[in-house]
Scaffold this motif. Structure first.
Motif, short mmCIF file in Angstrom:
data_model
loop_
_atom_site.label_atom_id
_atom_site.label_comp_id
_atom_site.label_asym_id
_atom_site.label_seq_id
_atom_site.Cartn_x
_atom_site.Cartn_y
_atom_site.Cartn_z
N ILE A 58 0.16 51.48 19.21
CA ILE A 58 -0.46 51.55 20.36
C ILE A 58 -0.80 53.02 20.54
O ILE A 58 -0.30 53.59 20.20
N VAL A 59 -2.30 53.25 21.05
CA VAL A 59 -2.67 54.60 21.24
C VAL A 59 -2.96 54.77 22.80
O VAL A 59 -3.93 54.14 23.32
N THR A 110 -14.29 56.45 23.55
CA THR A 110 -15.01 56.36 22.49
C THR A 110 -13.85 56.31 21.25
O THR A 110 -14.57 55.19 20.40
N GLN A 111 -12.88 56.61 21.29
CA GLN A 111 -11.91 56.12 20.34
C GLN A 111 -11.26 55.19 20.39
O GLN A 111 -10.43 54.56 19.62
N GLY A 112 -11.50 54.19 21.58
CA GLY A 112 -10.68 52.99 21.55
C GLY A 112 -9.43 53.00 22.00
O GLY A 112 -8.68 52.23 21.47
N VAL A 113 -9.02 53.90 22.62
CA VAL A 113 -7.49 53.96 22.92
C VAL A 113 -7.06 52.51 23.72
O VAL A 113 -7.78 52.11 24.21
N ASP A 114 -5.66 52.45 23.56
CA ASP A 114 -5.14 51.12 24.28
C ASP A 114 -5.07 51.47 26.02
O ASP A 114 -5.18 50.57 26.57
N ALA A 115 -4.53 52.63 26.24
CA ALA A 115 -4.61 53.05 27.82
C ALA A 115 -4.68 54.54 27.85
O ALA A 115 -4.84 55.17 26.92
N ILE A 116 -5.08 54.80 28.93
CA ILE A 116 -5.31 56.22 29.60
C ILE A 116 -4.48 56.88 30.45
O ILE A 116 -4.55 56.10 31.58
N VAL A 117 -4.04 57.82 30.42
CA VAL A 117 -3.12 58.44 31.41
C VAL A 117 -3.61 59.60 31.91
O VAL A 117 -3.98 60.58 30.95
N ALA A 118 -3.80 59.96 33.14
CA ALA A 118 -4.42 61.25 33.46
C ALA A 118 -3.48 61.85 34.71
O ALA A 118 -3.03 61.23 35.46
#
Length: 371
Positions: A58-59, A110-118
């Protein structure tokens, strides 16, 4: 690739022997045994591929204004449990530039991560990034600050309204003790009011103070900037007597405010005549030391390290297809427990309780400033 190679190697061997016996009218029992062996190998091959898929890393992309001070502790609170699960965490910082943060999120997409946290620089501006992630099918989470004007998966944050209430009640109690009733002058130094966290800290404090018409309430926008906080204190204290000061962040403002009082010869420790009561939100280590020494008086402590760990819990639930429901969230031994998970117009929000800190409980080892 090794699994695939060996599978086909054994497949052709079995296939060749089976056909040899078929051609030669071989023993039926042996042919059945060979066929059964082939099916077993096929099953093992299938299970192997399933294992490979389930073990895929998972990324998660993590975008923050910075990775120092409290922001580093927030990040480590996420990174450490995420990496313990075998996840890969990609981190970037914006330096407070909202447009750069949007660009950083687009790079994650663009990198196709599985989730984003900000941790949003701008609560409204982040919606551009949220929309892009949603279009790409990537769940979006925020920590410490929610978005304003768009819906995402979840925000995990302190109950900043509660924190403002706690600081407001402490100021009112001080003024009542000093004058016999809640009256006097209060200086209120805000954070960046473009961010919902500052809006909530202001609203919670105002809710308490505005109940008392004899309290004069001076509000100034400090934007989390130390220099602005110092200038506000100098400008106001040079022309007005102030009984109490409320700071949106003790991490940003408390040390410099105390120093400014000393430089202006308006400092007196707690318990002495002339003491200016100081209340704030966050509960940084330096702020707890100021409470210990009698320079400041109250802090509404955030559960900083737990923000990230709770996001990890809910990202995992999302990726596993588990349903999330509103309600009370309890974790035994946690100072923030119970928390409230609420569906709002910006998605789920998990509000972790703040801790009302004074000289009476400043040594509590559960406070993040003591860790």
């Amino acid at each position: 690739m090794n699994i695939i190679f060996h599978f086909y190697k054994y497949y052709f061997i079995i296939f060749a022997y089976q056909n040899k016996f078929l051609i030669q009218g071989g023993n039926m029992l042996l042919r059945k045994m060979i066929t059964a062996g082939f099916l077993c190998l096929a099953l093992l091959f299938s299970l192997s591929l399933t294992g490979i898929a389930s073990a895929a890393q998972i990324v998660v992309g993590y975008a923050a204004p910075s990775l120092d001070g409290a922001q580093k502790q927030i990040f480590d609170g996420f990174r450490i449990p995420a990496e313990a699960k075998g996840w890969k965490v990609l981190s970037v910082t914006s330096g407070g530039d909202a447009q750069k943060q949007i660009n950083d999120v687009n790079d994650f997409i663009t990198q196709g991560v599985d989730a984003i946290v900000a941790v949003p620089d701008d609560s409204a501006g982040i919606c551009v990034a949220v929309a892009a992630a949603e279009e790409a099918g990537i769940p979006f989470y925020t920590i410490d600050r929610s978005a304003v004007g768009c819906q995402m998966e979840m925000t995990v944050l302190a109950d900043n309204n509660l924190g403002g209430n706690q600081s407001g009640n402490a100021v009112v109690a001080h003024l009542t003790k000093k004058y016999g009733e809640p009256k006097g002058t209060v200086l209120h130094v805000t954070g960046n009011l473009a961010q919902n966290v500052a809006q909530l800290r202001k609203a919670g404090f105002d809710e308490i103070i505005n109940q008392h018409p004899n309290i004069e309430h001076i509000t100034k926008d400090g934007e989390w900037q130390v220099e602005k906080g110092v200038q506000i204190a100098r400008d106001v204290l040079s022309v007005r007597d102030v009984d109490a000061i409320y700071l949106h962040s003790d991490c940003a403002y408390s040390e410099s405010t105390v120093q400014t009082l000393k430089e202006m010869d308006q400092y007196a420790p707690r318990g002495e005549d002339g003491h200016v009561f100081i209340a704030a939100i966050d509960g940084c280590s330096s702020a707890l030391n100021l409470i210990r020494e009698g320079s400041t008086d109250q802090a509404s402590g955030q559960p900083i390290p737990d923000f990230g760990s709770m996001v990890v819990v809910y990202i995992e639930k999302k990726l596993n297809g588990e349903a999330i429901e509103e309600g009370t969230v309890v974790q035994e031994g946690a100072l923030w427990s119970p928390a409230q998970l609420v569906m709002t117009d910006v998605g789920f929000q998990l509000f972790l309780s703040t801790t009302d800190i004074s000289i009476d409980n400043v040594e509590n080892p559960g406070l993040w400033g003591n860790q």
